[in-house]
Write a protein that holds these residues in place. Structure first.
Motif, PDB file in Angstrom:
ATOM      1  N   HIS A  66       4.396-108.248 -52.813  1.00  0.00           N
ATOM      2  CA  HIS A  66       5.629-108.792 -52.253  1.00  0.00           C
ATOM      3  C   HIS A  66       6.493-109.326 -53.392  1.00  0.00           C
ATOM      4  N   GLN A  67       7.775-109.544 -53.133  1.00  0.00           N
ATOM      5  CA  GLN A  67       8.666-110.092 -54.153  1.00  0.00           C
ATOM      6  C   GLN A  67       9.358-111.376 -53.732  1.00  0.00           C
ATOM      7  N   LYS A  68       9.641-111.546 -52.440  1.00  0.00           N
ATOM      8  CA  LYS A  68      10.423-112.697 -51.981  1.00  0.00           C
ATOM      9  C   LYS A  68       9.566-113.836 -51.437  1.00  0.00           C
ATOM     10  N   TYR A  69       8.354-113.529 -51.011  1.00  0.00           N
ATOM     11  CA  TYR A  69       7.506-114.523 -50.365  1.00  0.00           C
ATOM     12  C   TYR A  69       6.166-114.674 -51.072  1.00  0.00           C
ATOM     13  N   ILE A  70       5.673-115.898 -51.099  1.00  0.00           N
ATOM     14  CA  ILE A  70       4.294-116.184 -51.473  1.00  0.00           C
ATOM     15  C   ILE A  70       3.463-115.904 -50.230  1.00  0.00           C
ATOM     16  N   PRO A  89       2.152-104.537 -60.697  1.00  0.00           N
ATOM     17  CA  PRO A  89       2.124-103.339 -59.832  1.00  0.00           C
ATOM     18  C   PRO A  89       2.725-102.134 -60.542  1.00  0.00           C
ATOM     19  N   TYR A  90       1.968-101.584 -61.492  1.00  0.00           N
ATOM     20  CA  TYR A  90       2.493-100.501 -62.325  1.00  0.00           C
ATOM     21  C   TYR A  90       2.170 -99.111 -61.798  1.00  0.00           C
ATOM     22  N   THR A  91       1.299 -98.994 -60.806  1.00  0.00           N
ATOM     23  CA  THR A  91       0.958 -97.668 -60.294  1.00  0.00           C
ATOM     24  C   THR A  91       2.090 -97.149 -59.413  1.00  0.00           C
ATOM     25  N   ASN A  92       2.007 -95.904 -59.019  1.00  0.00           N
ATOM     26  CA  ASN A  92       3.061 -95.284 -58.213  1.00  0.00           C
ATOM     27  C   ASN A  92       3.244 -95.998 -56.881  1.00  0.00           C
ATOM     28  N   ARG A  93       4.494 -96.278 -56.547  1.00  0.00           N
ATOM     29  CA  ARG A  93       4.807 -96.831 -55.227  1.00  0.00           C
ATOM     30  C   ARG A  93       4.695 -95.711 -54.203  1.00  0.00           C
ATOM     31  N   LEU A  94       3.942 -95.982 -53.156  1.00  0.00           N
ATOM     32  CA  LEU A  94       3.773 -95.008 -52.083  1.00  0.00           C
ATOM     33  C   LEU A  94       4.742 -95.251 -50.947  1.00  0.00           C
ATOM     34  N   ASP A  95       5.090 -96.517 -50.719  1.00  0.00           N
ATOM     35  CA  ASP A  95       5.976 -96.884 -49.623  1.00  0.00           C
ATOM     36  C   ASP A  95       6.682 -98.176 -50.022  1.00  0.00           C
ATOM     37  N   ASP A  96       7.958 -98.084 -50.313  1.00  0.00           N
ATOM     38  CA  ASP A  96       8.730 -99.237 -50.784  1.00  0.00           C
ATOM     39  C   ASP A  96       9.577 -99.800 -49.645  1.00  0.00           C
ATOM     40  N   GLN A  97       9.155-100.940 -49.106  1.00  0.00           N
ATOM     41  CA  GLN A  97       9.896-101.636 -48.063  1.00  0.00           C
ATOM     42  C   GLN A  97      10.293-103.038 -48.540  1.00  0.00           C
ATOM     43  N   LEU A  98      10.472-103.194 -49.840  1.00  0.00           N
ATOM     44  CA  LEU A  98      10.762-104.517 -50.398  1.00  0.00           C
ATOM     45  C   LEU A  98      12.071-105.097 -49.871  1.00  0.00           C
ATOM     46  N   THR A  99      13.102-104.298 -49.743  1.00  0.00           N
ATOM     47  CA  THR A  99      14.384-104.840 -49.284  1.00  0.00           C
ATOM     48  C   THR A  99      14.382-105.168 -47.795  1.00  0.00           C
ATOM     49  N   THR A 100      13.632-104.423 -46.999  1.00  0.00           N
ATOM     50  CA  THR A 100      13.647-104.658 -45.549  1.00  0.00           C
ATOM     51  C   THR A 100      12.522-105.569 -45.069  1.00  0.00           C
ATOM     52  N   ASN A 101      11.318-105.425 -45.623  1.00  0.00           N
ATOM     53  CA  ASN A 101      10.156-106.165 -45.117  1.00  0.00           C
ATOM     54  C   ASN A 101       9.384-106.921 -46.195  1.00  0.00           C
ATOM     55  N   ASP A 102       9.917-106.985 -47.415  1.00  0.00           N
ATOM     56  CA  ASP A 102       9.257-107.656 -48.537  1.00  0.00           C
ATOM     57  C   ASP A 102       7.821-107.175 -48.744  1.00  0.00           C
ATOM     58  N   ILE A 103       7.643-105.864 -48.713  1.00  0.00           N
ATOM     59  CA  ILE A 103       6.324-105.293 -48.983  1.00  0.00           C
ATOM     60  C   ILE A 103       6.500-103.914 -49.609  1.00  0.00           C
ATOM     61  N   ALA A 104       5.646-103.629 -50.573  1.00  0.00           N
ATOM     62  CA  ALA A 104       5.560-102.288 -51.150  1.00  0.00           C
ATOM     63  C   ALA A 104       4.084-101.946 -51.273  1.00  0.00           C
ATOM     64  N   PHE A 105       3.760-100.700 -50.985  1.00  0.00           N
ATOM     65  CA  PHE A 105       2.392-100.215 -51.110  1.00  0.00           C
ATOM     66  C   PHE A 105       2.326 -99.322 -52.343  1.00  0.00           C
ATOM     67  N   VAL A 106       1.240 -99.454 -53.095  1.00  0.00           N
ATOM     68  CA  VAL A 106       1.059 -98.695 -54.325  1.00  0.00           C
ATOM     69  C   VAL A 106      -0.287 -97.983 -54.305  1.00  0.00           C
ATOM     70  N   GLU A 107      -0.438 -97.025 -55.210  1.00  0.00           N
ATOM     71  CA  GLU A 107      -1.728 -96.366 -55.365  1.00  0.00           C
ATOM     72  C   GLU A 107      -2.747 -97.387 -55.859  1.00  0.00           C
ATOM     73  N   THR A 108      -3.986 -97.175 -55.485  1.00  0.00           N
ATOM     74  CA  THR A 108      -5.046 -98.081 -55.906  1.00  0.00           C
ATOM     75  C   THR A 108      -5.247 -97.985 -57.414  1.00  0.00           C
ATOM     76  N   PRO A 109      -5.124 -99.119 -58.106  1.00  0.00           N
ATOM     77  CA  PRO A 109      -5.339 -99.100 -59.560  1.00  0.00           C
ATOM     78  C   PRO A 109      -6.827 -99.019 -59.897  1.00  0.00           C
ATOM     79  N   LYS A 110      -7.131 -98.551 -61.086  1.00  0.00           N
ATOM     80  CA  LYS A 110      -8.519 -98.443 -61.527  1.00  0.00           C
ATOM     81  C   LYS A 110      -9.172 -99.813 -61.676  1.00  0.00           C
ATOM     82  N   GLU A 111      -8.375-100.841 -61.908  1.00  0.00           N
ATOM     83  CA  GLU A 111      -8.891-102.174 -62.202  1.00  0.00           C
ATOM     84  C   GLU A 111      -9.156-103.027 -60.964  1.00  0.00           C
ATOM     85  N   GLU A 112      -9.230-102.427 -59.797  1.00  0.00           N
ATOM     86  CA  GLU A 112      -9.394-103.167 -58.556  1.00  0.00           C
ATOM     87  C   GLU A 112     -10.763-103.870 -58.492  1.00  0.00           C
ATOM     88  N   THR A 113     -10.751-105.109 -57.977  1.00  0.00           N
ATOM     89  CA  THR A 113     -11.961-105.912 -57.800  1.00  0.00           C
ATOM     90  C   THR A 113     -12.009-106.398 -56.360  1.00  0.00           C
TER      91      THR A 113
END
Length: 156
Positions: A66-70, A89-113
Motif C-alpha cells: 500500500h502507499q497511502k495507508y498503514i 516492491p521491486y518485482t513486476n506489478r501484476l495488478d496496480d490499484q494504488l490510485t483507486t484502492n491503495d493496493i498493488a499486487f506484485v510477483e512473489t519475490p525470492k526473498e519471501e519469509t
C-alpha cells in the motif's frame, strides 16, 4: 514492520500513538459477536475491516503493498501465515490499484519469509512493505477472524 501481541503492548513501547490507540480500540470494542464489515474510527483517516476469512496455500496468492495507508493486521481467532519481504516492491506489478484502492499486487519475490500469527498477534505494515496475508500453515486451510486497521499515512 512491527510485530507484537495486543495483550502485551508494553513490549512495543515505540508504537506510534495512533497505532497503539487503534489497537486498544479493537481490544475494547470488537469481540466474537461483532458482525463482519467496515467500521470507522475517524472516517477515512482511521477505519477497520473485520472479516472471517479462509487461509489459502501460499502459492495461490500474490504479495501486496500500500502507499497511502498503514496496515495493522490483528488475528482475533485462529492462525494465519503472513509472508513478508524486507525489500522494496521491486518485482513486476501484476495488478496496480494504488490510485483507486491503495493496493498493488506484485510477483512473489525470492526473498519471501513466512511468519505465523496466533490469536491476538498483530503486525503493522508501513507503505511499500510487501506482505502476503492469509497463508495456510503447513498447508492446512482454516478460518481466521481478523481485523485490518487502515491508518492514513498523514494521520500519525
Amino acid at each position: 514492520m512491527i510485530l507484537g501481541n495486543i495483550n502485551h503492548l508494553n513490549l512495543v513501547p515505540y508504537l506510534p500513538a495512533k497505532i497503539k490507540q487503534s489497537i486498544e480500540y479493537i481490544k475494547d470494542n470488537v469481540n466474537q459477536n461483532t458482525p463482519i464489515g467496515r467500521y470507522d474510527i475517524d472516517g477515512d483517516k482511521i477505519f477497520f475491516m473485520l472479516s472471517d476469512s479462509s487461509t489459502r496455500h501460499i502459492d495461490k496468492a500474490n504479495p501486496e503493498y500500500h502507499q497511502k495507508y498503514i496496515d495493522v493486521q490483528i488475528v482475533l481467532d485462529g492462525q494465519e501465515g503472513m509472508a513478508i519481504n524486507t525489500l522494496p516492491p521491486y518485482t513486476n506489478r501484476l495488478d496496480d490499484q494504488l490510485t483507486t484502492n491503495d493496493i498493488a499486487f506484485v510477483e512473489t519475490p525470492k526473498e519471501e519469509t513466512l511468519l505465523v500469527l496466533h490469536s491476538n498477534d498483530f503486525i503493522v505494515f508501513f507503505p511499500n512493505e510487501v506482505h502476503k496475508p492469509l497463508c495456510a500453515i503447513n498447508n492446512n486451510i482454516n478460518t481466521v477472524r481478523k481485523v485490518v486497521i487502515k491508518i492514513a499515512l498523514g494521520n500519525l
